[in-house]
Design a protein around this motif. Structure first.
Motif, PDB file in Angstrom:
ATOM      1  N   VAL A 186       0.811  -1.204   0.058  1.00 19.49           N
ATOM      2  CA  VAL A 186       0.160   0.049   0.142  1.00 19.49           C
ATOM      3  C   VAL A 186       0.872   1.259   0.194  1.00 19.49           C
ATOM      4  O   VAL A 186       1.993   1.223   0.895  1.00 19.49           O
ATOM      5  N   PHE A 187       0.773   2.188  -0.741  1.00 16.71           N
ATOM      6  CA  PHE A 187       1.525   3.276  -0.584  1.00 16.71           C
ATOM      7  C   PHE A 187       0.789   4.665  -0.889  1.00 16.71           C
ATOM      8  O   PHE A 187      -0.718   4.464  -1.125  1.00 16.71           O
ATOM      9  N   GLU A 188       1.037   5.591  -0.266  1.00 15.02           N
ATOM     10  CA  GLU A 188       0.077   6.868  -0.078  1.00 15.02           C
ATOM     11  C   GLU A 188      -0.188   7.454  -1.610  1.00 15.02           C
ATOM     12  O   GLU A 188       0.750   7.283  -2.380  1.00 15.02           O
ATOM     13  N   GLY A 189      -1.431   7.681  -1.428  1.00 11.41           N
ATOM     14  CA  GLY A 189      -1.779   8.276  -2.825  1.00 11.41           C
ATOM     15  C   GLY A 189      -2.262   7.334  -3.810  1.00 11.41           C
ATOM     16  O   GLY A 189      -2.450   7.406  -5.132  1.00 11.41           O
ATOM     17  N   MET A 190      -2.179   5.771  -3.469  1.00  5.85           N
ATOM     18  CA  MET A 190      -2.210   4.689  -4.560  1.00  5.85           C
ATOM     19  C   MET A 190      -3.757   4.787  -5.044  1.00  5.85           C
ATOM     20  O   MET A 190      -4.631   4.902  -4.222  1.00  5.85           O
ATOM     21  N   ILE A 191      -3.623   4.502  -6.349  1.00  8.46           N
ATOM     22  CA  ILE A 191      -4.886   4.265  -7.202  1.00  8.46           C
ATOM     23  C   ILE A 191      -4.954   3.010  -7.541  1.00  8.46           C
ATOM     24  O   ILE A 191      -3.997   2.191  -7.418  1.00  8.46           O
ATOM     25  N   TYR A 192      -6.113   2.686  -8.291  1.00 10.45           N
ATOM     26  CA  TYR A 192      -6.240   1.121  -8.469  1.00 10.45           C
ATOM     27  C   TYR A 192      -6.595   1.181  -9.919  1.00 10.45           C
ATOM     28  O   TYR A 192      -7.371   2.239 -10.396  1.00 10.45           O
ATOM     29  N   ALA A 193      -6.223   0.142 -10.873  1.00  8.11           N
ATOM     30  CA  ALA A 193      -6.573   0.141 -12.200  1.00  8.11           C
ATOM     31  C   ALA A 193      -7.180  -1.199 -12.550  1.00  8.11           C
ATOM     32  O   ALA A 193      -6.755  -2.215 -11.896  1.00  8.11           O
ATOM     33  N   LYS A 194      -8.087  -1.220 -13.605  1.00  9.32           N
ATOM     34  CA  LYS A 194      -8.738  -2.559 -14.136  1.00  9.32           C
ATOM     35  C   LYS A 194      -9.020  -2.228 -15.593  1.00  9.32           C
ATOM     36  O   LYS A 194      -9.310  -1.111 -15.993  1.00  9.32           O
ATOM     37  N   ALA A 195      -8.928  -3.108 -16.263  1.00 12.60           N
ATOM     38  CA  ALA A 195      -9.192  -3.189 -17.731  1.00 12.60           C
ATOM     39  C   ALA A 195     -10.640  -3.720 -17.952  1.00 12.60           C
ATOM     40  O   ALA A 195     -11.087  -4.577 -17.309  1.00 12.60           O
ATOM     41  N   LEU A 196     -11.126  -2.881 -19.036  1.00 14.48           N
ATOM     42  CA  LEU A 196     -12.438  -3.452 -19.589  1.00 14.48           C
ATOM     43  C   LEU A 196     -11.927  -4.558 -20.560  1.00 14.48           C
ATOM     44  O   LEU A 196     -11.385  -4.131 -21.433  1.00 14.48           O
ATOM     45  N   ARG A 197     -12.730  -5.606 -20.500  1.00 12.78           N
ATOM     46  CA  ARG A 197     -12.435  -6.624 -21.410  1.00 12.78           C
ATOM     47  C   ARG A 197     -13.499  -6.822 -22.604  1.00 12.78           C
ATOM     48  O   ARG A 197     -14.505  -6.205 -22.336  1.00 12.78           O
ATOM     49  N   SER A 198     -13.056  -7.469 -23.363  1.00 12.45           N
ATOM     50  CA  SER A 198     -13.917  -7.582 -24.729  1.00 12.45           C
ATOM     51  C   SER A 198     -15.298  -8.272 -24.236  1.00 12.45           C
ATOM     52  O   SER A 198     -15.065  -9.359 -23.591  1.00 12.45           O
ATOM     53  N   LYS A 199     -16.373  -7.937 -24.896  1.00 13.67           N
ATOM     54  CA  LYS A 199     -17.606  -8.615 -24.545  1.00 13.67           C
ATOM     55  C   LYS A 199     -17.863  -9.808 -25.501  1.00 13.67           C
ATOM     56  O   LYS A 199     -18.370 -10.665 -25.400  1.00 13.67           O
ATOM     57  N   TYR A 200     -16.722  -9.970 -26.518  1.00 14.13           N
ATOM     58  CA  TYR A 200     -16.981 -11.126 -27.440  1.00 14.13           C
ATOM     59  C   TYR A 200     -15.500 -11.331 -27.738  1.00 14.13           C
ATOM     60  O   TYR A 200     -14.536 -10.813 -27.911  1.00 14.13           O
ATOM     61  N   PRO A 201     -15.428 -12.790 -28.067  1.00 17.76           N
ATOM     62  CA  PRO A 201     -14.272 -13.483 -28.280  1.00 17.76           C
ATOM     63  C   PRO A 201     -13.597 -12.768 -29.621  1.00 17.76           C
ATOM     64  O   PRO A 201     -12.467 -12.640 -29.848  1.00 17.76           O
ATOM     65  N   ARG A 202     -14.527 -12.488 -30.692  1.00 16.79           N
ATOM     66  CA  ARG A 202     -14.234 -11.910 -31.666  1.00 16.79           C
ATOM     67  C   ARG A 202     -15.060 -10.853 -32.035  1.00 16.79           C
ATOM     68  O   ARG A 202     -16.426 -11.212 -32.393  1.00 16.79           O
ATOM     69  N   ALA A 203     -14.512  -9.804 -32.303  1.00 18.30           N
ATOM     70  CA  ALA A 203     -15.575  -8.596 -32.674  1.00 18.30           C
ATOM     71  C   ALA A 203     -14.794  -7.374 -33.410  1.00 18.30           C
ATOM     72  O   ALA A 203     -13.475  -7.215 -32.860  1.00 18.30           O
ATOM     73  N   MET A 204     -15.449  -6.483 -34.174  1.00 15.55           N
ATOM     74  CA  MET A 204     -14.581  -5.287 -34.588  1.00 15.55           C
ATOM     75  C   MET A 204     -14.995  -4.417 -33.416  1.00 15.55           C
ATOM     76  O   MET A 204     -16.301  -4.273 -33.074  1.00 15.55           O
ATOM     77  N   VAL A 205     -13.910  -3.521 -32.916  1.00 16.81           N
ATOM     78  CA  VAL A 205     -14.252  -2.482 -32.053  1.00 16.81           C
ATOM     79  C   VAL A 205     -14.433  -1.242 -33.012  1.00 16.81           C
ATOM     80  O   VAL A 205     -13.391  -0.719 -33.332  1.00 16.81           O
ATOM     81  N   ASN A 206     -15.666  -0.813 -33.088  1.00 16.12           N
ATOM     82  CA  ASN A 206     -15.703   0.257 -34.106  1.00 16.12           C
ATOM     83  C   ASN A 206     -15.831   1.476 -33.273  1.00 16.12           C
ATOM     84  O   ASN A 206     -15.139   2.519 -33.873  1.00 16.12           O
TER      85      ASN A 206
END
Ligand code: FES
Ligand code: FES
Length: 854
Positions: A186-206
């Motif tokens: 834990v560090f002072e001022g630490m923020i947290y990050a997380k990725a949004l994952r693809s909704k589909y195994p194969r899709a075009m991201v428009n």
């Protein structure tokens, strides 16, 4: 809300999960978060005398209750559990151990003299992925005896000689939960990050619209591919997108689309839900057969064949034509999750204008440094990577998972950033064992002498290359097994699909090809009319003979001796299955494979500095024993440092069962230099001096024109026997090993026991269901074996002549071979039980599958 925590009253301002309260508010590091979904037991605490998973209770359910964590044990209890777990060799990565201690305490408080079955039942809620439970059970039985009989704690060990069961150097901290994993930081001022994952195994991201998410009060920053200087990274092939840019296709369900940084980790999912992604869903390619069709969509622009291997020696077709007996069979092995107990976590801190400090728990700090520097386009030296404890890896922590995202967010925001996978993210995103379809033809003469083999292996490598190329290569180079014959014709292909990424996993492809080869051998034995033991013994590679890959077996090769060690038990049991296996130590095949070690004399002690990652296998203890063996110093004067790109020299990745050999030998060489310097002097005289050496495990490349190329500096050999009872339950496993010098026999036994249970899981109980590219498993449904199902395991070592092994005092690797022969041995045992030949894993219609409780 008020509870009593380790005897003290504490109050909480708001309701939350007990696990979150203990870790985040009370900063208790013994209580681990292995899943947050009640499946693993790493968060175990005692509530009013009963062992309870802290992730399954809210504070509001616990008003006025007494909660005890490992930190709250009495000093006597602490001393007893540390002694007994360390003495038994029950600690590997250590992530499960405080939870085990809690389950043990709850049991022993209620029942001071438990049986082994009662111990198994008490730790049923606790998964250990490393040890195979045997030594944990021994530790608990022993702790009960110490407490019952008020036995004194023995004095600390004053010697750490080779082949001596020296207690692990990191055992105490891990048992007491004081060892620090990345998620404990834990560090002072630490923020947290997380990725949004693809909704589909194969899709075009428009289109990706982050505007709403940016307006969330907790949001610090949203990053997309536009914010990544170099979006393609990868362990070997740079084909893995840090994030999928607009206008590009996703390749699997774990693809990151955007990365959110939040002041509060509780808000991350809400922020991610505000990111709007416009997709065009596309039909995923979900098997190699479809991916290889002429009209298949290209998952990567270079085509769907990620790598190809072709090995040929002699003339297999001709030899097969002239052979008396020939067997051809198809086999299938599925994806499989490493399920290490510590989900991936990394913390990145900004340093100066363009630098980073990264705290991780991966398999190589230098690989992490290289990949992050590639991504950011900044010099490697600007990125310092320090390893915290690693809560299991088994190959699944070689690729970037969280490290690059933590680094990217910290680089942009100039804030400390933590990225931690939930258990489901870990299951969905990290690499798996390759699913393989295989066709093996094996031939022998009328006496059962192997003459030739042909094989076709198709590996589903999923969405990205990861280590799929070398995995396929090892599957092929070891496909003929540890036998003495020369006609081979092996074609392998690793094929991209839209499934989860497949990569390194303990056994590295050999687990799969060994299942096929060993199963075919049993059918040949049947045709010849000799026992499966005999056909193996007849063909087992012996010193001076030539392996199917053309390498001459070393003078120390003891394959046949491992068979001799199990002959009696195998031949005497009507439901025994047998299989052999071998595995290289070191990367081999002409690759740069260097171990490095610096010994520094500091404050009157010798500090060992190597970057070899310990994911639980115990390289720190191996190096300590090697230094002791050379110098004979009090072990208390030998300190092993954590891997760190600033302090420790690059010893490469903990992979390919290499560290004991490669870094072990570098450590031996450095310690010989220190020994020379110490002649007539004391450590005090050498204060501040450093002694460095390295070991280059030199080998010949694939396709070498040499008649007898040296593909690997050494191989370990094994035979396993799986014994079933009349109901088809595994009653015992006997594992005979040639690992050269077992540096620490208890640790090596622990590796083998853990590997055998992992191998039995792969054979009998585990599955990684994936439908249309969507993984369907949760930690609790993957089928990982728990203590009540873990059978007794007898480990046997062959004798070793150290003089015949030129490195690391004669040690060889064991990390992977421990589970390679297990699944074919189990399949063979069931064949002998019911006459059904099973050619896919997990084995169908067994005691375990019928019972349907795992
Ligand atoms: S973290 Fe609670 S059971 Fe896994
Ligand atoms: S020691 Fe049990 S999970 Fe690693």
């Amino acid at each position: 809300m008020k509870i009593f925590l380790n005897g003290q009253p504490v109050e909480a301002a708001c309701d939350k999960k007990l696990l979150a309260f203990l870790r985040d508010d009370m900063r208790l590091t013994s209580v681990k978060d292995g899943c947050s979904e009640g499946a693993c037991g790493t968060c175990m605490v005692i509530v009013d005398g009963k062992a309870v998973k802290a992730c399954t209770r809210k504070l509001s359910q616990l008003e006025g209750k007494d909660i005890i964590t490992v930190e709250g044990l009495s000093e006597r209890e602490k001393a007893v559990y540390v002694e007994c777990f360390a003495e038994a060799g029950a600690v590997q990565c250590g992530f499960c151990i405080p939870g085990m201690v809690i389950s043990a305490k709850a049991l022993i408080d209620a029942n001071p003299n438990p049986t082994r079955q009662e111990v198994k039942k008490a730790i049923q809620p606790n998964i250990c992925r490393c040890t195979g439970y045997v030594k944990i059970e021994e530790a608990i039985l022993n702790a009960a005896r110490y407490l019952r009989e008020n036995l004194p704690i023995p004095a600390r060990q004053a010697a750490a000689s080779l082949s001596h069961p020296f207690k692990r150097v990191d055992a105490g901290d891990k048992i007491m939960g004081k060892g620090i994993f990345a998620d404990d930081l834990v560090f002072e001022g630490m923020i947290y990050a997380k990725a949004l994952r693809s909704k589909y195994p194969r899709a075009m991201v428009n289109k990706i619209d982050i505007s709403q998410a940016e307006r969330h009060p907790d949001c610090v920053r949203i990053l997309t591919a536009k914010d990544v200087p170099n979006n393609k990274i990868g362990h070997i092939v740079l084909d893995w997108d840090v994030m999928i840019p607009e206008g590009h296709e996703t390749r699997y369900i774990g693809d990151a689309i955007a990365l959110a940084g939040s002041r509060r980790k509780e808000s991350l999912d809400e922020i991610l839900s505000l990111i709007e992604v416009d997709y065009t869903e596309l039909k995923p390619v979900t098997c190699p057969t479809d991916a290889l069709k002429a009209d298949a969509p290209l998952i990567h622009s270079k085509g769907n064949i990620m790598s190809k291997e072709y090995l040929k020696r002699g003339d297999a077709d001709e030899a097969i034509r002239n052979s008396k007996y020939v067997v051809t069979k198809k086999y299938y092995t599925p994806f499989n999750d490493h399920a290490f107990m510590e989900p991936e976590c990394a913390v990145a801190l900004p340093v100066g204008a363009d630098g980073l400090q990264l705290y991780t728990g991966g398999q190589s700090v230098y690989d992490e440094q290289r990949e992050v520097s590639t991504m950011l386009g900044i010099p490697k030296e600007n990125i310092r990577v320090t390893s915290m404890l690693v809560g299991g890896g088994f190959g699944g922590k070689e690729d970037m998972s969280v490290q690059h995202h933590a680094a990217l967010m910290a680089w942009h925001t100039k804030l400390p950033v933590k990225v931690k996978f939930s258990r489901q993210e870990s299951i969905n995103c990290h690499t798996k064992r390759h699913a393989m379809e295989m066709e093996f033809t094996t031939a022998c003469d009328e006496e059962g002498r192997l003459t030739a083999m042909k094989a076709l292996l198709i590996a589903d490598t999923g969405a990205y290359a990861s280590l799929g190329g070398p995995v396929l290569q090892r599957a092929c180079t070891h496909a003929a097994g540890p036998y003495n014959f020369q006609n081979i014709d092996i074609l392998g292909m690793a094929v991209y699909t839209n499934n989860v990424v497949a990569g390194a996993y303990r056994g590295f492809g050999v687990t799969q090809s060994c299942f096929a080869m060993e199963s075919n051998i049993n059918l040949l034995a049947e045709k010849v009319g000799i026992s499966p033991w005999e056909i193996r013994y007849k063909n087992a590679i012996r010193p001076g003979q030539v392996l199917p890959n053309g390498q001459i077996a070393d003078p120390n090769c003891a394959m046949a001796e491992t068979l001799e060690a199990v002959k009696e038990i195998y031949e005497a049991h009507p439901r025994a299955g047998i299989a052999c296996g071998f595995k290289n130590s070191g990367k081999g095949v002409g690759l740069k494979d260097i171990g490095r070690c610096t010994l520094e004399v500091l404050n009157g002690k010798v500090r060992i500095r190597t970057s070899a990652a310990c994911m639980g296998q115990g390289i720190a203890t191996v190096c300590t024993q090697i230094v002791y063996e050379t110098l004979g110093l009090d072990p208390a004067l030998i300190i092993h440092e954590t891997p760190d790109t600033v302090r420790t020299p690059d010893s490469g990745t903990s992979t390919a069962s290499r560290q004991t050999v490669v870094t072990g030998e570098a450590t031996r060489r450095a310690s010989v230099k220190l020994k020379e310097a110490l002649e007539g002097k004391t450590l005090e005289d050498l204060e501040g001096q450093e002694y460095y050496d390295e070991y280059f495990a030199e080998t010949d490349p694939m396709g070498s024109p040499k008649e007898f190329p040296v593909s690997h500096v050494s191989y370990s050999y094994a035979t396993q026997v799986v014994l079933l009872d009349e109901d088809g339950k595994v009653e015992k496993v006997v594992a005979a090993y040639d690992v050269g010098t077992p540096v620490n026999p208890r640790s090596v036994e622990g590796q083998i026991e853990g590997g055998v249970i992992m191998g039995l899981g792969f054979a009998l109980t585990e599955s990684f269901p994936i439908e249309g590219g969507y993984p369907k498993g949760k930690l609790g449904t993957l089928g990982i074996m728990r203590a009540p199902d873990a059978p007794p395991i007898e480990v046997l070592f062959t004798d070793v002549d150290r003089e015949k092994l030129p490195y690391a005092y004669g040690a060889k690797g064991v990390g992977e071979l421990c589970l390679i022969p297990t699944s074919p041995a189990a399949a063979h045992a069931y064949y002998r039980l019911d006459g059904k030949f099973r050619h896919s894993l997990p084995l169908k219609d067994t005691y375990y599958k019928r019972r349907n409780t795992i």
